[in-house]
Design a protein around this motif. Structure first.
Motif, mmCIF file in Angstrom:
data_model
loop_
_atom_site.group_PDB
_atom_site.id
_atom_site.type_symbol
_atom_site.label_atom_id
_atom_site.label_comp_id
_atom_site.label_asym_id
_atom_site.label_seq_id
_atom_site.Cartn_x
_atom_site.Cartn_y
_atom_site.Cartn_z
ATOM 1 N N CYS A 157 0.847 -1.195 0.000
ATOM 2 C CA CYS A 157 0.000 0.000 0.000
ATOM 3 C C CYS A 157 0.882 1.245 0.000
ATOM 4 O O CYS A 157 1.803 1.363 0.823
ATOM 5 C CB CYS A 157 -0.905 -0.020 1.230
ATOM 6 S SG CYS A 157 -1.912 1.461 1.433
ATOM 7 N N HIS A 158 0.584 2.190 -0.895
ATOM 8 C CA HIS A 158 1.413 3.382 -1.004
ATOM 9 C C HIS A 158 1.035 4.441 0.029
ATOM 10 O O HIS A 158 1.724 5.453 0.168
ATOM 11 C CB HIS A 158 1.288 3.983 -2.412
ATOM 12 C CG HIS A 158 -0.087 4.487 -2.719
ATOM 13 N ND1 HIS A 158 -1.103 3.631 -3.135
ATOM 14 C CD2 HIS A 158 -0.615 5.734 -2.673
ATOM 15 C CE1 HIS A 158 -2.200 4.350 -3.341
ATOM 16 N NE2 HIS A 158 -1.937 5.629 -3.057
ATOM 17 N N GLY A 164 -0.203 -0.964 7.508
ATOM 18 C CA GLY A 164 -1.607 -1.221 7.830
ATOM 19 C C GLY A 164 -2.234 -0.143 8.684
ATOM 20 O O GLY A 164 -3.441 -0.150 8.926
ATOM 21 N N MET A 165 -1.440 0.775 9.214
ATOM 22 C CA MET A 165 -1.918 1.837 10.081
ATOM 23 C C MET A 165 -1.408 3.186 9.560
ATOM 24 O O MET A 165 -0.319 3.265 8.985
ATOM 25 C CB MET A 165 -1.441 1.645 11.520
ATOM 26 C CG MET A 165 -1.722 0.263 12.106
ATOM 27 S SD MET A 165 -3.483 -0.052 12.353
ATOM 28 C CE MET A 165 -3.809 1.061 13.716
ATOM 29 N N GLN A 185 -6.947 3.005 2.837
ATOM 30 C CA GLN A 185 -6.701 2.558 1.467
ATOM 31 C C GLN A 185 -6.647 1.036 1.372
ATOM 32 O O GLN A 185 -7.252 0.433 0.494
ATOM 33 C CB GLN A 185 -5.382 3.156 0.953
ATOM 34 C CG GLN A 185 -5.047 2.789 -0.492
ATOM 35 C CD GLN A 185 -5.998 3.464 -1.476
ATOM 36 O OE1 GLN A 185 -6.635 4.464 -1.150
ATOM 37 N NE2 GLN A 185 -6.115 2.912 -2.662
ATOM 38 N N CYS A 186 -5.921 0.428 2.306
ATOM 39 C CA CYS A 186 -5.739 -1.040 2.249
ATOM 40 C C CYS A 186 -6.557 -1.771 3.297
ATOM 41 O O CYS A 186 -6.464 -2.998 3.405
ATOM 42 C CB CYS A 186 -4.270 -1.399 2.413
ATOM 43 S SG CYS A 186 -3.603 -1.006 4.060
ATOM 44 N N GLU A 194 -4.476 -5.415 -6.556
ATOM 45 C CA GLU A 194 -4.824 -4.600 -7.727
ATOM 46 C C GLU A 194 -5.599 -5.405 -8.762
ATOM 47 O O GLU A 194 -6.401 -4.836 -9.520
ATOM 48 C CB GLU A 194 -3.549 -4.030 -8.353
ATOM 49 C CG GLU A 194 -2.841 -2.988 -7.489
ATOM 50 C CD GLU A 194 -1.667 -2.353 -8.207
ATOM 51 O OE1 GLU A 194 -1.043 -3.043 -9.050
ATOM 52 O OE2 GLU A 194 -1.381 -1.167 -7.942
ATOM 53 N N HIS A 195 -5.335 -6.693 -8.827
ATOM 54 C CA HIS A 195 -6.003 -7.549 -9.813
ATOM 55 C C HIS A 195 -6.691 -8.700 -9.082
ATOM 56 O O HIS A 195 -6.141 -9.800 -8.968
ATOM 57 C CB HIS A 195 -4.998 -8.085 -10.839
ATOM 58 C CG HIS A 195 -4.209 -7.009 -11.529
ATOM 59 N ND1 HIS A 195 -4.775 -6.124 -12.411
ATOM 60 C CD2 HIS A 195 -2.894 -6.669 -11.438
ATOM 61 C CE1 HIS A 195 -3.857 -5.283 -12.845
ATOM 62 N NE2 HIS A 195 -2.697 -5.588 -12.273
ATOM 63 N N PRO A 196 -7.903 -8.446 -8.565
ATOM 64 C CA PRO A 196 -8.604 -9.495 -7.821
ATOM 65 C C PRO A 196 -8.974 -10.675 -8.709
ATOM 66 O O PRO A 196 -9.167 -10.539 -9.920
ATOM 67 C CB PRO A 196 -9.860 -8.783 -7.301
ATOM 68 C CG PRO A 196 -9.589 -7.328 -7.451
ATOM 69 C CD PRO A 196 -8.674 -7.200 -8.625
#
Length: 376
Positions: A157-158, A164-165, A185-186, A194-196
C-alpha cells in the motif's frame, strides 16, 4: 468527477448485493486477462477502488456523509467526521499501545455453522451415517484462497507503506493530537490486491455446496447436536474452517414411538386369542420376535421385550420394547357365531349380561368402611 456509484453503475441506495453484482459484471469485462488495453486497466482500478469503498459499511457511510474520495471523514472538531470525546479516548488508547498494531493478515478463521438433518428411528437405535449437502463458504478453486488473479500478487500500500496503520493530526480542546488508525486505502492489510480473482472478487472464498457424510452415534434423539470441528465455513483469504453443529431430528415411525430409551408399540389381538392365549410374531429392529399372549390376557396388558430398545447414548446396554395389548371385540357376527357365543355365555353363567362395578378399594377406603359399620 463521477461518484463511486456512477463508476459501478448503481444508484446511491443500492444494496450490498447489487453493488457486488455490478462490480463482478464490470470486473469480468475490464479484467486484464480479458481486456489488456491500458484504458481498461485504468478503468479496472477505478471500479475496484469504488467497490472497496462501497462494500465496506463504515467507509460507505463516511463516503455518503462527506463525499471524501477515499471514503474517510474529514478532520475537524466534533460532529460528523470531526474529533470528539470518543475520538480523544480512542487516540489515547491507541497511543498507549492498545488496539491492533501492524498490518492484519488477509487469512482469517471461518465462522461456525449449523445445519439440521433428519434420520430414521433405526439410525437412532443403532447409529449410522447420513450423507447431505452443505451450502457454505469454500476455498476459491481459481486462486486457491489468495484472492489475486493468476500471475499477480498483492502490492504494498502506497499510503501506509505496508504498515496497515496511518497517523493523522487532529485538533482537540487539549491541542493537536496524533491519532493512529487503520489505513483507509488497504483496510489495514498493508497490501492492495490490484487484480482481484474474477471468481471470488479478492475474497479467497466463494459460496458453494459440498457433500458431507455425518456419523450418527447410537442413542441420539430429536434436538441433540453433533459437533464437527473444522467442518464449518472457510475463512476470508482461504483461512481455516470454523466448526459445524448438526442438529438431529428423528422421523416418526409407523409402529414405534419412543419413551427415553424404550420403544412403545400397540398390538391388537382378537377376543378369542386374548381368552385362549396365542403366540404372535412381532417384527423388531433386530428381526422377528414372538409375543406370548397368555390365556385370559386383559386389554392394556403390557408385554416387555428387554434389550431391544434404543441404545443408551451415555451408558451400556439398550432399553426395552413395551407392547400394549389391545383386545378387539367382534362387531359383525353371523347367526352361527352368535349361537356359539350364547352357549359360551350360558356355560359361564353370563347370559344375564350383568356388568360389575369396580370399587375404589384400597387401605383407606376399607378403613373408612369399617368405621362406618362401627358407628351405625
Amino acid at each position: 468527477m463521477s461518484t463511486h456509484y456512477q463508476t459501478l453503475g448503481v444508484s446511491a441506495d443500492a444494496s450490498a448485493e447489487e453493488i457486488k453484482k455490478a462490480y463482478r459484471k464490470k470486473a469480468r469485462k475490464l479484467h486484464p486477462d480479458v481486456n489488456p488495453g491500458p484504458e481498461a486497466a485504468e478503468e479496472f482500478k477505478k471500479v475496484t477502488h469504488a467497490y472497496e469503498v462501497l462494500s465496506d459499511t463504515e467507509r460507505r457511510r463516511n463516503y455518503d456523509a462527506t463525499g471524501d474520495e477515499n471514503g474517510r471523514p474529514q478532520a475537524g472538531f466534533g460532529g460528523a467526521g470531526g474529533f470528539g470525546f470518543s475520538d480523544l479516548f480512542e487516540t489515547f488508547f491507541n497511543a498507549a499501545g492498545g488496539g491492533h498494531q501492524g498490518p492484519m493478515s488477509r487469512t482469517q478463521p471461518g465462522q461456525d455453522g449449523m445445519i439440521r438433518v433428519r434420520i430414521d428411528l433405526q439410525d437412532a437405535v443403532f447409529g449410522g451415517e447420513v450423507s447431505t449437502e452443505v451450502e457454505t463458504a469454500v476455498t476459491c478453486p481459481t486462486c486457491g484462497g489468495k484472492g489475486c488473479a493468476e500471475g499477480t500478487h498483492p502490492v504494498t500500500c502506497h499510503i501506509c507503506h505496508g504498515q496497515g496503520m496511518t497517523q493523522r493530526q487532529v485538533q482537540s480542546f487539549l491541542g493537536p493530537v496524533v491519532s493512529t488508525e487503520r489505513c483507509y486505502q488497504c483496510q489495514g492489510f498493508g497490501t492492495i490486491i490490484e487484480h482481484p480473482c474474477h471468481e471470488c472478487s479478492g475474497q479467497g472464498r466463494i459460496r458453494d455446496r459440498r457433500k458431507l457424510t455425518i456419523k450418527i452415534p447410537a442413542g441420539v434423539a430429536t434436538g441433540n447436536r453433533i459437533h464437527l470441528p473444522g467442518e464449518g465455513e472457510v475463512g476470508p483469504g482461504g483461512g481455516p474452517q470454523g466448526d459445524l453443529y448438526v442438529e438431529i431430528s428423528v422421523r416418526s415411525h409407523p409402529v414405534f414411538t419412543r419413551d427415553g430409551d424404550d420403544l412403545l408399540a400397540h398390538v391388537t389381538v382378537p377376543m378369542t386369542a386374548a381368552a385362549l392365549g396365542a403366540s404372535i410374531p412381532f417384527e423388531t429392529f433386530d428381526g422377528e420376535r414372538t409375543l406370548d399372549v397368555e390365556p385370559g390376557t386383559q386389554p392394556g396388558t403390557v408385554l416387555t421385550l428387554p434389550e431391544l430398545g434404543v441404545t443408551r447414548l451415555r451408558g451400556a446396554g439398550r432399553g426395552s420394547i413395551r407392547v400394549t395389548i389391545d383386545v378387539q371385540t367382534p362387531t359383525k357376527l353371523d347367526e352361527e357365531q352368535r349361537e356359539l357365543l350364547r352357549k359360551l355365555a350360558e356355560l359361564r353363567g353370563e347370559e344375564a349380561a350383568e356388568g360389575k362395578v369396580n370399587t375404589r378399594g384400597g387401605f383407606f377406603s376399607k378403613l373408612r368402611d369399617r368405621w362406618e359399620e362401627a358407628t351405625h
